[in-house]
Write a protein that holds these residues in place. Structure first.
Motif, PDB file in Angstrom:
ATOM      1  N   GLY A   1      44.388  33.305  50.362  1.00  0.00           N
ATOM      2  CA  GLY A   1      43.939  31.975  49.785  1.00  0.00           C
ATOM      3  C   GLY A   1      42.839  32.293  48.648  1.00  0.00           C
ATOM      4  N   VAL A   2      42.483  33.643  48.467  1.00  0.00           N
ATOM      5  CA  VAL A   2      41.613  33.777  47.288  1.00  0.00           C
ATOM      6  C   VAL A   2      42.359  34.671  46.234  1.00  0.00           C
ATOM      7  CG1 VAL A   2      39.411  35.121  46.808  1.00  0.00           C
ATOM      8  CG2 VAL A   2      39.614  34.002  48.863  1.00  0.00           C
ATOM      9  N   ASN A   3      42.028  34.685  44.882  1.00  0.00           N
ATOM     10  CA  ASN A   3      42.642  35.213  43.885  1.00  0.00           C
ATOM     11  C   ASN A   3      41.559  36.366  43.828  1.00  0.00           C
ATOM     12  OD1 ASN A   3      44.674  33.657  43.045  1.00  0.00           O
ATOM     13  ND2 ASN A   3      43.216  32.205  41.926  1.00  0.00           N
ATOM     14  N   ILE A   4      42.196  37.600  43.962  1.00  0.00           N
ATOM     15  CA  ILE A   4      41.471  38.801  43.685  1.00  0.00           C
ATOM     16  C   ILE A   4      41.590  39.351  42.207  1.00  0.00           C
ATOM     17  CG2 ILE A   4      41.259  41.329  44.302  1.00  0.00           C
ATOM     18  CD1 ILE A   4      41.181  39.217  46.779  1.00  0.00           C
ATOM     19  N   PRO A   5      40.205  39.288  41.724  1.00  0.00           N
ATOM     20  CA  PRO A   5      40.156  39.670  40.283  1.00  0.00           C
ATOM     21  C   PRO A   5      41.157  40.895  39.942  1.00  0.00           C
ATOM     22  CG  PRO A   5      37.978  39.194  41.308  1.00  0.00           C
ATOM     23  CD  PRO A   5      38.822  39.424  42.201  1.00  0.00           C
TER      24      PRO A   5
ATOM     25  N   HIS B   1      38.419  47.421  40.944  1.00  0.00           N
ATOM     26  CA  HIS B   1      38.990  48.481  41.998  1.00  0.00           C
ATOM     27  C   HIS B   1      39.276  47.662  43.125  1.00  0.00           C
ATOM     28  CE1 HIS B   1      38.072  52.005  39.631  1.00  0.00           C
ATOM     29  NE2 HIS B   1      36.848  51.474  39.293  1.00  0.00           N
ATOM     30  N   THR B   2      40.503  48.231  43.889  1.00  0.00           N
ATOM     31  CA  THR B   2      40.644  47.535  45.121  1.00  0.00           C
ATOM     32  C   THR B   2      39.397  47.069  46.137  1.00  0.00           C
ATOM     33  OG1 THR B   2      42.688  48.509  44.759  1.00  0.00           O
ATOM     34  CG2 THR B   2      42.219  47.546  46.880  1.00  0.00           C
ATOM     35  N   GLU B   3      38.785  48.330  46.286  1.00  0.00           N
ATOM     36  CA  GLU B   3      37.603  48.077  47.277  1.00  0.00           C
ATOM     37  C   GLU B   3      36.779  46.977  46.931  1.00  0.00           C
ATOM     38  OE1 GLU B   3      33.914  50.836  49.031  1.00  0.00           O
ATOM     39  OE2 GLU B   3      35.112  51.600  47.172  1.00  0.00           O
ATOM     40  N   ILE B   4      36.438  46.757  45.564  1.00  0.00           N
ATOM     41  CA  ILE B   4      35.469  45.949  45.022  1.00  0.00           C
ATOM     42  C   ILE B   4      36.118  44.572  45.095  1.00  0.00           C
ATOM     43  CG2 ILE B   4      33.825  45.304  43.205  1.00  0.00           C
ATOM     44  CD1 ILE B   4      33.109  47.827  44.340  1.00  0.00           C
ATOM     45  N   GLY B   5      37.383  44.345  44.657  1.00  0.00           N
ATOM     46  CA  GLY B   5      38.049  43.151  44.689  1.00  0.00           C
ATOM     47  C   GLY B   5      38.291  42.542  45.972  1.00  0.00           C
ATOM     48  N   LEU B   6      38.447  43.354  46.878  1.00  0.00           N
ATOM     49  CA  LEU B   6      38.517  42.728  48.212  1.00  0.00           C
ATOM     50  C   LEU B   6      37.269  42.056  48.712  1.00  0.00           C
ATOM     51  CD1 LEU B   6      40.784  45.326  50.076  1.00  0.00           C
ATOM     52  CD2 LEU B   6      41.446  42.966  49.688  1.00  0.00           C
ATOM     53  N   THR B   7      36.017  42.426  48.272  1.00  0.00           N
ATOM     54  CA  THR B   7      34.879  41.797  48.731  1.00  0.00           C
ATOM     55  C   THR B   7      34.689  40.448  48.102  1.00  0.00           C
ATOM     56  OG1 THR B   7      33.803  42.623  47.022  1.00  0.00           O
ATOM     57  CG2 THR B   7      33.592  44.046  48.820  1.00  0.00           C
ATOM     58  N   SER B   8      35.565  39.961  47.334  1.00  0.00           N
ATOM     59  CA  SER B   8      35.601  38.468  46.830  1.00  0.00           C
ATOM     60  C   SER B   8      36.030  37.482  47.954  1.00  0.00           C
ATOM     61  CB  SER B   8      36.244  38.379  45.606  1.00  0.00           C
ATOM     62  OG  SER B   8      37.829  38.724  45.789  1.00  0.00           O
TER      63      SER B   8
ATOM     64  N   ARG C   1      31.907  45.760  51.602  1.00  0.00           N
ATOM     65  CA  ARG C   1      32.413  47.247  50.914  1.00  0.00           C
ATOM     66  C   ARG C   1      33.019  48.007  52.165  1.00  0.00           C
ATOM     67  NH1 ARG C   1      30.027  48.772  45.966  1.00  0.00           N
ATOM     68  NH2 ARG C   1      31.110  51.029  46.397  1.00  0.00           N
ATOM     69  N   SER C   2      32.333  48.232  53.369  1.00  0.00           N
ATOM     70  CA  SER C   2      32.634  49.143  54.293  1.00  0.00           C
ATOM     71  C   SER C   2      34.176  48.479  54.850  1.00  0.00           C
ATOM     72  CB  SER C   2      31.733  49.247  55.471  1.00  0.00           C
ATOM     73  OG  SER C   2      31.523  47.968  56.083  1.00  0.00           O
TER      74      SER C   2
END
Length: 121
Positions: free
Chosen positions: A6-10, A14-21, A27-28
């Motif tokens: 339910g969240v738009n990933i920017p 990078h995938t790792e950073i985008g998932l933190t939204s 990060r881990s």
């Protein structure tokens, strides 16, 4: 644009950073998700294939995130307040919970200073 939990990933991150939204993924955890899916962390979100996004959705589905996690945290705080323990009392009063000093600082929890109230005696 990838939409996960339910969240738009920017798309330009990078995938790792985008998932933190996603609330509840840091990060881990994002790095572990990428490893389990076999996706390079530095790959941009816009470059992910539909199969990659589906793998990520599967991994994220196993975690407690977003609304469920917010509800769980809120219920834990409410439980502390109901049993009347010290931590619950601090939450109820809006003061720092983890032993920080309050004579100076603690402005984030206490809010802006109230003018006109004399602190010195």
């Amino acid at each position: 644009m990838a939409r996960i939990a339910g969240v738009n990933i920017p798309p330009h991150q990078h995938t790792e950073i985008g998932l933190t939204s996603i609330f509840g993924i840091g990060r881990s955890t994002a790095r572990k998700i990428c490893e389990n899916c076999g996706i390079d962390y530095s790959k941009k979100v816009k470059d992910l294939t539909d199969a990659d996004v589906e793998k990520i959705r599967e991994q994220v589905g196993q975690l407690t995130i977003e609304g469920d996690l917010r509800r769980e945290v809120t219920m834990n705080i409410k439980r502390l307040m109901d049993i009347g323990c010290y931590r619950g009392f601090r939450h109820r009063r809006g003061l720092p919970v983890r032993g920080q000093r309050t004579r100076t600082n603690a402005r984030t929890r206490k809010g802006p200073r109230r003018s006109g109230v004399s602190l010195k005696k």
